[in-house]
Design a protein around this motif. Structure first.
Motif, PDB file in Angstrom:
ATOM      1  N   MET A   1      -2.921  -2.285  -2.722  1.00 28.14           N
ATOM      2  CA  MET A   1      -1.474  -2.281  -2.788  1.00 28.14           C
ATOM      3  C   MET A   1      -0.902  -2.209  -1.372  1.00 28.14           C
ATOM      4  SD  MET A   1      -0.010   0.066  -5.897  1.00 28.14           S
ATOM      5  CE  MET A   1      -1.165   1.396  -5.748  1.00 28.14           C
ATOM      6  N   THR A   2       0.223  -2.873  -1.217  1.00 27.49           N
ATOM      7  CA  THR A   2       0.922  -2.812   0.068  1.00 27.49           C
ATOM      8  C   THR A   2       1.625  -1.467   0.203  1.00 27.49           C
ATOM      9  OG1 THR A   2       3.020  -3.666  -0.769  1.00 27.49           O
ATOM     10  CG2 THR A   2       1.374  -5.306  -0.045  1.00 27.49           C
ATOM     11  N   LYS A   3       2.120  -1.186   1.398  1.00 29.96           N
ATOM     12  CA  LYS A   3       2.878   0.044   1.630  1.00 29.96           C
ATOM     13  C   LYS A   3       4.107   0.094   0.721  1.00 29.96           C
ATOM     14  CE  LYS A   3       5.292   2.623   5.215  1.00 29.96           C
ATOM     15  NZ  LYS A   3       5.727   2.648   6.614  1.00 29.96           N
ATOM     16  N   ASP A   4       4.825  -1.018   0.607  1.00 25.72           N
ATOM     17  CA  ASP A   4       6.008  -1.068  -0.249  1.00 25.72           C
ATOM     18  C   ASP A   4       5.648  -0.834  -1.714  1.00 25.72           C
ATOM     19  OD1 ASP A   4       7.679  -1.514   1.906  1.00 25.72           O
ATOM     20  OD2 ASP A   4       7.871  -3.674   1.543  1.00 25.72           O
ATOM     21  N   GLN A   5       4.534  -1.409  -2.144  1.00 28.18           N
ATOM     22  CA  GLN A   5       4.098  -1.220  -3.530  1.00 28.18           C
ATOM     23  C   GLN A   5       3.716   0.238  -3.788  1.00 28.18           C
ATOM     24  OE1 GLN A   5       1.103  -4.257  -3.555  1.00 28.18           O
ATOM     25  NE2 GLN A   5       2.487  -5.822  -4.362  1.00 28.18           N
ATOM     26  N   LYS A   6       3.092   0.869  -2.816  1.00 29.22           N
ATOM     27  CA  LYS A   6       2.759   2.289  -2.956  1.00 29.22           C
ATOM     28  C   LYS A   6       4.023   3.137  -3.029  1.00 29.22           C
ATOM     29  CE  LYS A   6      -1.760   2.016  -0.787  1.00 29.22           C
ATOM     30  NZ  LYS A   6      -2.586   2.335   0.378  1.00 29.22           N
ATOM     31  N   GLN A   7       5.023   2.780  -2.252  1.00 32.36           N
ATOM     32  CA  GLN A   7       6.289   3.521  -2.309  1.00 32.36           C
ATOM     33  C   GLN A   7       6.979   3.298  -3.648  1.00 32.36           C
ATOM     34  OE1 GLN A   7       8.292   2.171   1.256  1.00 32.36           O
ATOM     35  NE2 GLN A   7       7.450   3.859   2.455  1.00 32.36           N
ATOM     36  N   PHE A   8       6.921   2.071  -4.165  1.00 34.59           N
ATOM     37  CA  PHE A   8       7.493   1.781  -5.480  1.00 34.59           C
ATOM     38  C   PHE A   8       6.753   2.577  -6.551  1.00 34.59           C
ATOM     39  CE2 PHE A   8       8.253  -1.088  -9.191  1.00 34.59           C
ATOM     40  CZ  PHE A   8       9.638  -0.990  -9.202  1.00 34.59           C
ATOM     41  N   ARG A   9       5.432   2.689  -6.409  1.00 35.87           N
ATOM     42  CA  ARG A   9       4.631   3.506  -7.324  1.00 35.87           C
ATOM     43  C   ARG A   9       5.133   4.946  -7.291  1.00 35.87           C
ATOM     44  NH1 ARG A   9       0.140   6.730  -7.962  1.00 35.87           N
ATOM     45  NH2 ARG A   9      -1.311   6.139  -9.607  1.00 35.87           N
ATOM     46  N   GLY A  10       5.533   5.416  -6.112  1.00 37.89           N
ATOM     47  CA  GLY A  10       6.088   6.756  -5.992  1.00 37.89           C
ATOM     48  C   GLY A  10       7.359   6.938  -6.812  1.00 37.89           C
ATOM     49  N   LEU A  48       5.632  -3.696 -11.103  1.00 38.94           N
ATOM     50  CA  LEU A  48       4.637  -3.441 -10.063  1.00 38.94           C
ATOM     51  C   LEU A  48       3.347  -4.194 -10.344  1.00 38.94           C
ATOM     52  CD1 LEU A  48       3.616  -1.981  -7.530  1.00 38.94           C
ATOM     53  CD2 LEU A  48       3.035  -0.026  -9.015  1.00 38.94           C
ATOM     54  N   LYS A  49       2.859  -4.115 -11.565  1.00 45.51           N
ATOM     55  CA  LYS A  49       1.607  -4.800 -11.887  1.00 45.51           C
ATOM     56  C   LYS A  49       1.764  -6.320 -11.760  1.00 45.51           C
ATOM     57  CE  LYS A  49      -0.803  -1.237 -14.468  1.00 45.51           C
ATOM     58  NZ  LYS A  49      -2.146  -1.251 -13.899  1.00 45.51           N
ATOM     59  N   ALA A  50       2.927  -6.844 -12.133  1.00 52.54           N
ATOM     60  CA  ALA A  50       3.173  -8.284 -11.978  1.00 52.54           C
ATOM     61  C   ALA A  50       3.227  -8.653 -10.497  1.00 52.54           C
ATOM     62  CB  ALA A  50       4.471  -8.673 -12.675  1.00 52.54           C
ATOM     63  N   GLU A  51       3.883  -7.823  -9.698  1.00 57.38           N
ATOM     64  CA  GLU A  51       3.980  -8.122  -8.262  1.00 57.38           C
ATOM     65  C   GLU A  51       2.609  -8.113  -7.597  1.00 57.38           C
ATOM     66  OE1 GLU A  51       5.611  -5.939  -4.335  1.00 57.38           O
ATOM     67  OE2 GLU A  51       7.125  -6.293  -5.881  1.00 57.38           O
ATOM     68  N   ILE A  52       1.777  -7.181  -7.967  1.00 53.01           N
ATOM     69  CA  ILE A  52       0.420  -7.123  -7.412  1.00 53.01           C
ATOM     70  C   ILE A  52      -0.336  -8.411  -7.741  1.00 53.01           C
ATOM     71  CG2 ILE A  52      -1.824  -5.973  -7.680  1.00 53.01           C
ATOM     72  CD1 ILE A  52      -0.209  -3.309  -7.850  1.00 53.01           C
ATOM     73  N   LYS A  53      -0.007  -9.014  -8.879  1.00 55.59           N
ATOM     74  CA  LYS A  53      -0.653 -10.269  -9.277  1.00 55.59           C
ATOM     75  C   LYS A  53       0.097 -11.497  -8.761  1.00 55.59           C
ATOM     76  CE  LYS A  53      -2.792  -8.148 -13.284  1.00 55.59           C
ATOM     77  NZ  LYS A  53      -4.191  -8.225 -12.963  1.00 55.59           N
ATOM     78  N   GLY A  54       1.090 -11.273  -7.870  1.00 57.44           N
ATOM     79  CA  GLY A  54       1.757 -12.386  -7.206  1.00 57.44           C
ATOM     80  C   GLY A  54       3.107 -12.789  -7.768  1.00 57.44           C
TER      81      GLY A  54
END
Length: 134
Positions: A1-10, A48-54
């Motif tokens: 995960m990118t930094k932004d994705q980790k923050q979104f996970r937060g 988030l899961k969709a973004e991780i898959k592009g």
């Protein structure tokens, strides 16, 4: 995960923590807020899961439409069956729980959704191992 994705996970974890704190409250308005935050967590996990898959252009609060769009694009979100089965109900929590105090949401419905979200967020591509090497 990118930094932004980790923050979104937060942000998702914050929604889940709020839901956990309020879902068993005897105060109906607090339980409604718990349900609202569950809806937000489900929506954000999908995105988030969709973004991780592009796929980074999903928009909206309707969980059924978000899931259908992922299906159309061939994205397997590996969502718990409970999430898909109750997507219509969870979608209704987005507005109803904030604006209609007469809304009734069962404590067990919130709890089951919470447990499904925690398990889903902590699986696959959105799992973060927080244990540090000694």
């Amino acid at each position: 995960m990118t930094k932004d994705q980790k923050q979104f996970r937060g942000l998702i974890l914050a929604d889940l923590n709020i839901a956990k704190d309020y879902m068993d409250s005897d105060n109906k308005q607090m339980r409604l807020m718990a349900a609202y935050h569950i809806q937000q967590a489900v929506e954000k996990i999908i995105k988030l899961k969709a973004e991780i898959k592009g796929i980074d252009y999903l928009w909206g609060h309707n969980l059924i439409k978000l899931l259908q769009e992922c299906d159309r694009l061939g994205i397997d979100l590996k969502e718990p069956k409970l999430i898909r089965k109750n997507a219509r109900m969870y979608t209704s929590w987005e507005a109803d729980c904030r604006y209609y105090p007469q809304k009734i949401v069962r404590k067990d419905s919130i709890r089951y959704a919470y447990e499904a979200c925690v398990e889903w967020l902590n699986s696959g591509d959105t799992y973060i191992n927080s244990r540090r090497k000694q």
